[in-house]
Design a protein around this motif. Structure first.
Motif, PDB file in Angstrom:
ATOM      1  N   ALA A   6      74.006  39.638  39.294  1.00  0.00           N
ATOM      2  CA  ALA A   6      74.154  40.030  40.703  1.00  0.00           C
ATOM      3  C   ALA A   6      75.272  39.237  41.368  1.00  0.00           C
ATOM      4  O   ALA A   6      75.860  39.689  42.354  1.00  0.00           O
ATOM      5  CB  ALA A   6      72.840  39.821  41.446  1.00  0.00           C
ATOM      6  N   ASN A  70      87.693  41.594  46.380  1.00  0.00           N
ATOM      7  CA  ASN A  70      86.240  41.514  46.196  1.00  0.00           C
ATOM      8  C   ASN A  70      85.569  42.395  47.261  1.00  0.00           C
ATOM      9  O   ASN A  70      86.266  43.046  48.053  1.00  0.00           O
ATOM     10  CB  ASN A  70      85.722  40.060  46.261  1.00  0.00           C
ATOM     11  CG  ASN A  70      86.231  39.322  47.484  1.00  0.00           C
ATOM     12  OD1 ASN A  70      86.420  39.914  48.540  1.00  0.00           O
ATOM     13  ND2 ASN A  70      86.459  38.032  47.336  1.00  0.00           N
ATOM     14  N   THR A  72      83.796  41.274  49.763  1.00  0.00           N
ATOM     15  CA  THR A  72      83.954  40.600  51.058  1.00  0.00           C
ATOM     16  C   THR A  72      85.222  41.081  51.755  1.00  0.00           C
ATOM     17  O   THR A  72      85.212  41.387  52.953  1.00  0.00           O
ATOM     18  CB  THR A  72      84.016  39.066  50.843  1.00  0.00           C
ATOM     19  OG1 THR A  72      82.833  38.665  50.157  1.00  0.00           O
ATOM     20  CG2 THR A  72      84.133  38.317  52.153  1.00  0.00           C
ATOM     21  N   LEU A  75      84.700  44.586  53.039  1.00  0.00           N
ATOM     22  CA  LEU A  75      83.857  44.625  54.248  1.00  0.00           C
ATOM     23  C   LEU A  75      84.647  44.141  55.466  1.00  0.00           C
ATOM     24  O   LEU A  75      84.585  44.744  56.541  1.00  0.00           O
ATOM     25  CB  LEU A  75      82.606  43.767  54.046  1.00  0.00           C
ATOM     26  CG  LEU A  75      81.578  44.366  53.074  1.00  0.00           C
ATOM     27  CD1 LEU A  75      80.536  43.329  52.657  1.00  0.00           C
ATOM     28  CD2 LEU A  75      80.884  45.581  53.694  1.00  0.00           C
ATOM     29  N   HIS A  96      74.230  40.504  53.641  1.00  0.00           N
ATOM     30  CA  HIS A  96      74.910  39.339  53.069  1.00  0.00           C
ATOM     31  C   HIS A  96      75.816  38.743  54.154  1.00  0.00           C
ATOM     32  O   HIS A  96      76.282  39.458  55.039  1.00  0.00           O
ATOM     33  CB  HIS A  96      75.749  39.850  51.892  1.00  0.00           C
ATOM     34  CG  HIS A  96      76.297  38.807  50.993  1.00  0.00           C
ATOM     35  ND1 HIS A  96      77.468  38.154  51.255  1.00  0.00           N
ATOM     36  CD2 HIS A  96      75.856  38.320  49.811  1.00  0.00           C
ATOM     37  CE1 HIS A  96      77.736  37.312  50.263  1.00  0.00           C
ATOM     38  NE2 HIS A  96      76.760  37.391  49.367  1.00  0.00           N
ATOM     39  N   SER A  98      78.768  38.166  53.962  1.00  0.00           N
ATOM     40  CA  SER A  98      80.089  38.794  53.970  1.00  0.00           C
ATOM     41  C   SER A  98      80.157  39.962  54.948  1.00  0.00           C
ATOM     42  O   SER A  98      81.246  40.401  55.313  1.00  0.00           O
ATOM     43  CB  SER A  98      80.492  39.251  52.561  1.00  0.00           C
ATOM     44  OG  SER A  98      79.512  40.098  52.054  1.00  0.00           O
ATOM     45  N   ILE A 145      71.560  48.011  48.438  1.00  0.00           N
ATOM     46  CA  ILE A 145      70.489  47.295  47.736  1.00  0.00           C
ATOM     47  C   ILE A 145      70.575  45.824  48.116  1.00  0.00           C
ATOM     48  O   ILE A 145      71.661  45.234  48.074  1.00  0.00           O
ATOM     49  CB  ILE A 145      70.626  47.466  46.202  1.00  0.00           C
ATOM     50  CG1 ILE A 145      70.401  48.935  45.823  1.00  0.00           C
ATOM     51  CG2 ILE A 145      69.655  46.562  45.456  1.00  0.00           C
ATOM     52  CD1 ILE A 145      70.459  49.232  44.341  1.00  0.00           C
ATOM     53  N   ASN A 147      70.669  42.014  47.877  1.00  0.00           N
ATOM     54  CA  ASN A 147      70.985  41.069  46.796  1.00  0.00           C
ATOM     55  C   ASN A 147      69.907  39.991  46.680  1.00  0.00           C
ATOM     56  O   ASN A 147      69.904  39.226  45.739  1.00  0.00           O
ATOM     57  CB  ASN A 147      72.354  40.413  47.022  1.00  0.00           C
ATOM     58  CG  ASN A 147      72.368  39.515  48.232  1.00  0.00           C
ATOM     59  OD1 ASN A 147      71.925  39.913  49.305  1.00  0.00           O
ATOM     60  ND2 ASN A 147      72.869  38.306  48.084  1.00  0.00           N
ATOM     61  N   ASP A 172      77.540  48.804  52.094  1.00  0.00           N
ATOM     62  CA  ASP A 172      77.910  47.708  51.196  1.00  0.00           C
ATOM     63  C   ASP A 172      77.212  47.990  49.859  1.00  0.00           C
ATOM     64  O   ASP A 172      76.002  47.823  49.727  1.00  0.00           O
ATOM     65  CB  ASP A 172      77.426  46.383  51.813  1.00  0.00           C
ATOM     66  CG  ASP A 172      77.608  45.202  50.861  1.00  0.00           C
ATOM     67  OD1 ASP A 172      78.115  45.398  49.738  1.00  0.00           O
ATOM     68  OD2 ASP A 172      77.233  44.083  51.255  1.00  0.00           O
ATOM     69  N   GLN A 175      75.463  45.692  45.322  1.00  0.00           N
ATOM     70  CA  GLN A 175      74.428  45.619  44.285  1.00  0.00           C
ATOM     71  C   GLN A 175      74.024  46.997  43.766  1.00  0.00           C
ATOM     72  O   GLN A 175      73.095  47.099  42.959  1.00  0.00           O
ATOM     73  CB  GLN A 175      73.189  44.869  44.818  1.00  0.00           C
ATOM     74  CG  GLN A 175      73.464  43.439  45.234  1.00  0.00           C
ATOM     75  CD  GLN A 175      73.966  42.546  44.080  1.00  0.00           C
ATOM     76  OE1 GLN A 175      73.781  42.856  42.907  1.00  0.00           O
ATOM     77  NE2 GLN A 175      74.612  41.457  44.421  1.00  0.00           N
ATOM     78  N   PRO A 195      82.384  45.812  45.031  1.00  0.00           N
ATOM     79  CA  PRO A 195      83.030  44.778  44.206  1.00  0.00           C
ATOM     80  C   PRO A 195      83.348  45.367  42.840  1.00  0.00           C
ATOM     81  O   PRO A 195      82.566  46.159  42.305  1.00  0.00           O
ATOM     82  CB  PRO A 195      81.936  43.699  44.084  1.00  0.00           C
ATOM     83  CG  PRO A 195      80.639  44.442  44.245  1.00  0.00           C
ATOM     84  CD  PRO A 195      80.902  45.722  45.004  1.00  0.00           C
ATOM     85  N   LYS A 198      81.095  43.129  39.673  1.00  0.00           N
ATOM     86  CA  LYS A 198      79.639  43.076  39.442  1.00  0.00           C
ATOM     87  C   LYS A 198      79.259  44.280  38.570  1.00  0.00           C
ATOM     88  O   LYS A 198      79.576  44.309  37.397  1.00  0.00           O
ATOM     89  CB  LYS A 198      78.896  43.064  40.785  1.00  0.00           C
ATOM     90  CG  LYS A 198      79.186  41.835  41.649  1.00  0.00           C
ATOM     91  CD  LYS A 198      78.358  41.891  42.934  1.00  0.00           C
ATOM     92  CE  LYS A 198      78.859  40.973  44.007  1.00  0.00           C
ATOM     93  NZ  LYS A 198      78.174  39.679  44.044  1.00  0.00           N
TER      94      LYS A 198
HETATM   95  C1  LIG Z   1      75.013  42.516  49.106  1.00  0.00           C
HETATM   96  C2  LIG Z   1      76.299  41.786  48.887  1.00  0.00           C
HETATM   97  N1  LIG Z   1      77.314  42.002  49.717  1.00  0.00           N
HETATM   98  C3  LIG Z   1      78.498  41.383  49.554  1.00  0.00           C
HETATM   99  C4  LIG Z   1      78.707  40.506  48.515  1.00  0.00           C
HETATM  100  C5  LIG Z   1      80.048  39.848  48.367  1.00  0.00           C
HETATM  101  O1  LIG Z   1      80.648  40.263  47.187  1.00  0.00           O
HETATM  102  P1  LIG Z   1      82.006  39.611  46.673  1.00  0.00           P
HETATM  103  O2  LIG Z   1      81.621  38.336  46.020  1.00  0.00           O
HETATM  104  O3  LIG Z   1      82.570  40.601  45.729  1.00  0.00           O
HETATM  105  O4  LIG Z   1      82.860  39.377  47.852  1.00  0.00           O
HETATM  106  C6  LIG Z   1      77.671  40.234  47.622  1.00  0.00           C
HETATM  107  C7  LIG Z   1      77.852  39.248  46.548  1.00  0.00           C
HETATM  108  O5  LIG Z   1      76.958  38.661  46.038  1.00  0.00           O
HETATM  109  C8  LIG Z   1      76.431  40.901  47.801  1.00  0.00           C
HETATM  110  O6  LIG Z   1      75.420  40.706  46.972  1.00  0.00           O
END
Ligand SMILES: Cc1ncc(COP(=O)(O)O)c(C=O)c1O
Length: 391
Positions: A6, A70, A72, A75, A96, A98, A145, A147, A172, A175, A195, A198
């Motif tokens: 994850a 990524n 983040t 978003l 999250h 982010s 979903i 995380n 988002d 997951q 992402p 993942k």
């Molecule tokens: C639900 C969720 N949103 C956003 C992110 C951020 O992802 P990234 O690390 O690719 O920026 C994650 C990462 O764990 C996440 O689980």
């Protein structure tokens, strides 16, 4: 043994490593930055990746995919590229950081934010979201979903709330992408943050934002696009206006290889294996006294991760013990989602999260479950000895 898919998936399929190496070794040039053969080949790789990924999410026009580094970044681009003073956003406590942190920052710029609490199982009620909508609601933003506990949100129903409210729907998919089917038309998704590293099995430093054709986005980063160089203003053309600077060619090539791998194996097969492994872990964990599984009761309402607490054991200590004694990589703590833990009643310690991937087996989960039993036993007996010595 790696059980933290994850956070980022590992290992990657062989074809991903090969695609990364090929782009680095044999192509090397910057896409869209020259007319010579290798630059054109680099551009072709990026175009093919866009087309392949578009097909995977049923996106009709691949130019509506912006590559980012990524989820983040995707978003942030979706939020800063759309929201302005006076706009209202509805989101949930399951998000999250982010998503939450850019929203907190945007609050400082006059954007109104409503954070709707999910139920204690982590699932958001559609009616609660509907009630939070106002005349100036510009966007509803949710993670598909969780995380933290794997709760699957009812995104189809939430998209209907968006349509009625005339708001944009930002999902988002950190997951869910690569775990369960996502179809931007069927789910009426206006903005999809994904992402690459993942569930899509690509390398780190990859991600993307899908922007539906009717959505007008403002670039949040200015710079060279390889096009329109005399313009003093950032071009608004998709996708290059939103991808200033040199693209992550090897990462993008690897991300495409990850998606091709998933297409080859089949999303359904991947999902089935992950559900089997999660069910196996859940069954074993439920047999340990003091263990509580977080999230929805029914495993079919969860996906991607399994999170748990142990009544008398610190999960951070448990994760450290699993690492030191058994070389098992799992994550303990708040998983960058503090409000989700408040909702689930697991603040401040958080939970221990296990997230198997395609390359894990039933033997891995049996080893993990056995290790958890032994580590809990060890921690409890150390505590017992400590309490006897220091009553
Ligand atoms: C639900 C969720 N949103 C956003 C992110 C951020 O992802 P990234 O690390 O690719 O920026 C994650 C990462 O764990 C996440 O689980």
């Amino acid at each position: 043994m790696y059980l933290d898919n994850a956070a980022t998936s590992f290992p990657k399929p062989e074809s991903v490593y090969e695609a990364v190496l090929r782009a680095l070794r044999e192509v090397g040039a910057s896409p869209g930055r020259g007319g010579y053969r290798s630059a054109l080949e680099a551009g072709r790789i990026v175009f093919q990746a866009r087309e392949c990924i578009a097909g995977f999410f049923s996106i009709a026009d691949s130019s509506r995919i912006i590559f980012t580094h990524n989820a983040t970044a995707a978003l942030n681009l979706a939020l800063y590229g759309i929201l302005t003073t006076g706009d209202h956003v509805v989101t949930t406590t399951m998000e999250h950081n982010s998503l939450l942190r850019p929203l907190y920052a945007l609050e400082g710029k006059g954007v109104e934010v409503t954070i709707v609490p999910a139920g204690s199982d982590g699932i958001v009620l559609v009616d609660d979201i509907r009630r939070a909508v106002r005349a100036n609601t510009r966007m509803i933003a949710v993670s598909h979903i969780s995380n933290v506990c794997g709760a699957i949100q009812p995104i189809r129903e939430l998209s209907e709330v968006c349509s009625v409210a005339g708001a944009l729907f930002l999902v988002d998919a950190s997951q869910s992408a690569g775990h369960i089917p996502l179809d931007v038309d069927h789910h009426h998704i206006d903005l999809l943050a994904v992402p690459g590293h993942k569930g899509l099995l690509g390398p780190s430093g990859t991600g993307l934002l899908y922007v539906a054709p009717h959505v007008e986005l403002i670039p949040v980063m200015q710079g060279g696009t390889g096009t329109n160089s005399t313009a003093v203003k950032q071009p608004l053309t998709m996708p290059d206006g939103f991808e200033a600077g040199t693209l992550n060619l090897s990462g993008i090539a690897g991300m495409q290889a990850g998606v091709e791998f998933i297409k080859g194996v089949g999303l359904a097969a991947l999902h089935r294996l992950q559900c089997d492994l999660l069910d196996q872990a859940e069954q074993a964990l439920r047999g340990i006294s003091g263990v509580e599984i977080l999230g929805p009761e029914k495993s079919t309402d969860r996906c991607a991760v399994l999170s748990f607490t142990v009544s008398d054991v610190d999960v951070a200590q448990l994760a450290a013990e699993l690492d030191h004694s058994f070389d098992i990589a799992v994550r303990a703590g708040l998983h960058c989602a503090p409000l989700a833990h408040r909702t689930l009643g697991t603040l401040p310690e958080g939970s221990l999260r296990v997230s198997p991937g395609w390359f894990n087996t039933r033997e891995d989960i049996a080893f993990f479950s056995d290790a958890v039993v032994q580590c809990i036993h060890k921690i409890r007996s150390q505590k017992g000895t400590h309490e006897k010595l220091h009553p």
